[in-house]
Design an enzyme around this catalytic site. Structure first.
Site, mmCIF file in Angstrom:
data_model
loop_
_atom_site.group_PDB
_atom_site.id
_atom_site.type_symbol
_atom_site.label_atom_id
_atom_site.label_comp_id
_atom_site.label_asym_id
_atom_site.label_seq_id
_atom_site.Cartn_x
_atom_site.Cartn_y
_atom_site.Cartn_z
ATOM 1 N N ASP A 177 0.867 -1.166 0.000
ATOM 2 C CA ASP A 177 0.000 0.000 0.000
ATOM 3 C C ASP A 177 0.917 1.233 0.000
ATOM 4 O OD1 ASP A 177 -2.172 1.852 0.852
ATOM 5 O OD2 ASP A 177 -1.132 1.763 2.776
ATOM 6 N N ASP B 139 -1.713 -0.698 5.997
ATOM 7 C CA ASP B 139 -2.013 -0.122 7.308
ATOM 8 C C ASP B 139 -3.473 0.289 7.472
ATOM 9 O OD1 ASP B 139 -1.922 2.010 5.452
ATOM 10 O OD2 ASP B 139 -1.601 3.419 7.092
ATOM 11 N N ASP C 97 -7.222 -1.627 3.450
ATOM 12 C CA ASP C 97 -6.257 -2.661 3.059
ATOM 13 C C ASP C 97 -6.639 -4.028 3.618
ATOM 14 O OD1 ASP C 97 -4.589 -0.785 1.785
ATOM 15 O OD2 ASP C 97 -3.662 -0.267 3.700
HETATM 16 P P1 ADP Z 1 -5.184 5.406 -0.334
HETATM 17 O O1 ADP Z 1 -4.976 4.131 -1.092
HETATM 18 O O2 ADP Z 1 -4.030 6.341 -0.549
HETATM 19 O O3 ADP Z 1 -5.490 5.167 1.133
HETATM 20 P P2 ADP Z 1 -7.996 6.268 -0.762
HETATM 21 O O4 ADP Z 1 -8.682 5.193 -1.546
HETATM 22 O O5 ADP Z 1 -8.332 6.392 0.682
HETATM 23 O O6 ADP Z 1 -6.420 6.173 -1.009
HETATM 24 O O7 ADP Z 1 -8.291 7.677 -1.458
HETATM 25 C C1 ADP Z 1 -8.002 7.869 -2.821
HETATM 26 C C2 ADP Z 1 -8.054 9.329 -3.192
HETATM 27 O O8 ADP Z 1 -9.371 9.868 -2.956
HETATM 28 C C3 ADP Z 1 -7.125 10.228 -2.416
HETATM 29 O O9 ADP Z 1 -5.836 10.218 -2.927
HETATM 30 C C4 ADP Z 1 -7.814 11.577 -2.592
HETATM 31 O O10 ADP Z 1 -7.495 12.104 -3.862
HETATM 32 C C5 ADP Z 1 -9.290 11.232 -2.571
HETATM 33 N N1 ADP Z 1 -9.862 11.376 -1.223
HETATM 34 C C6 ADP Z 1 -10.289 10.388 -0.406
HETATM 35 N N2 ADP Z 1 -10.779 10.878 0.741
HETATM 36 C C7 ADP Z 1 -10.645 12.224 0.681
HETATM 37 C C8 ADP Z 1 -10.947 13.309 1.568
HETATM 38 N N3 ADP Z 1 -11.504 13.135 2.776
HETATM 39 N N4 ADP Z 1 -10.666 14.565 1.127
HETATM 40 C C9 ADP Z 1 -10.102 14.767 -0.069
HETATM 41 N N5 ADP Z 1 -9.795 13.804 -0.930
HETATM 42 C C10 ADP Z 1 -10.058 12.543 -0.577
HETATM 43 MG MG MG Z 2 -2.481 3.223 3.719
#
Ligand code: ADP
Ligand code: MG
Length: 293
Positions: A38, A238, A242
């Site tokens: 991740d 983490d 995941d």
């Molecule tokens: P990661 O695999 O990095 O944990 P997520 O699936 O949680 O990614 O989120 C993917 C994308 O969605 C982030 O990179 C961001 O662009 C957008 N995103 C998710 N949650 C938020 C939030 N609360 N505010 C702004 N952007 C968000």
């Molecule tokens: Mg992570």
């Protein structure tokens, strides 16, 4: 390996901060020849910070951040926390800010958030979110996104009442030792893959910095669980999102500083939260299960 050897192996692991939940986990680790990492909080430190803001409309930065923070204060996402933290700097009540009320808060998993604040519709998220809800992304915003992604930062867009108003650049640096861990794995003939919900541009830049060639970006949680076929796969993660992948992998390894759900889902917990310990776990397994000649 004898039961005693397995006990010794898990004991040595525990003393080094590598928690191995049983003999099966220890045995599987020696066969691992592909690791899916991740990005956020695993390869990176996981404490993102806002590093720059660009406003596309004339607006006072304090007012802009008040609306954005009021919306993001309802989200648990690390990016949301970074934004709220940064927004505090513009306030007199910095220590304990009271944000305006946010109504009809909605979180769009993997994309962003929206709410009504001071009678305005605030949307904060990535480009695909803006395009999905038909908010046009002007050329100067596109350009800033491209620059941001090239610097391995994440660009977040803000729309106010249907108009793109700001672009935030958020930085989350690599963990110390991440590059070294990936190159050692290479020398052990273990392939590394990076998977993230973040956009392709940022994902590729981070992957380049850490020395990973294979990247899966803009992934949904269930896509993180898809297995690389023909490999014995370890997943290192983490986050809550995941955990399906930690369960599906041949060996799930959770970062100790991660969420409880990830730690529960994993076979091995890296208590020191560093990536060298992925190698410690594999080495320990190889040593325990290699026949003594
Ligand atoms: P990661 O695999 O990095 O944990 P997520 O699936 O949680 O990614 O989120 C993917 C994308 O969605 C982030 O990179 C961001 O662009 C957008 N995103 C998710 N949650 C938020 C939030 N609360 N505010 C702004 N952007 C968000
Ligand atoms: Mg992570």
């Amino acid at each position: 390996a004898t039961p005693t050897a397995v006990m010794v192996g898990t004991g040595v692991g525990a003393s080094q901060g590598v928690l191995i939940k049983g003999g099966q986990a220890l045995e599987s680790a020696q066969k691992v020849n592909c690791i899916v990492f991740d990005k956020t909080g695993t390869l990176t430190v996981g404490k993102p910070v806002v590093v720059s803001t660009k406003l596309l409309k004339s607006m006072v930065l304090r007012d802009f951040y008040e609306l954005v923070a009021a919306t993001e204060a309802n989200s648990e996402h690390p990016l949301a926390k970074a934004i709220v933290e940064y927004a505090k700097k513009f306030r007199e009540d910095e220590e304990n800010p009271i944000w305006p009320e946010a109504q009809d808060f909605v979180s769009i998993t993997g994309h962003g958030v929206k709410a009504i604040v001071r009678n305005k519709e605030i949307i904060v998220g990535n480009k695909s979110l803006m395009l999905d809800i038909k908010i046009s992304v002007p050329l100067d915003a596109e350009e800033m996104l491209t620059e941001t992604e090239a610097m391995a930062q994440t660009g977040i867009l803000v729309s106010i009442d249907g108009e793109l108003t700001g672009v935030l650049a958020i930085s989350d640096p690599l963990k110390p030792g991440a590059y070294e861990a990936i190159s050692i794995l290479k020398s052990m003939d273990v392939k590394s893959i990076m998977v993230t919900g973040d956009n392709w541009g940022t994902a590729r830049s981070i992957a380049n910095e850490v020395g990973i060639e294979t990247v899966i970006a803009e992934a949904k949680p269930d896509e993180k669980a898809e297995k690389a076929s023909g490999y014995t796969v370890a997943m290192v993660g983490d986050g809550i999102n995941d955990s399906p992948a930690l369960v599906a992998a041949d060996v799930g390894m959770a970062i100790g500083a991660g969420t409880d759900i990830a730690i529960e889902a994993a076979d091995i917990v890296l208590m020191k939260s560093n990536l060298e310990d992925v190698i410690t776990a594999i080495d320990l397994s190889r040593k325990t299960f290699s026949r003594i000649r």
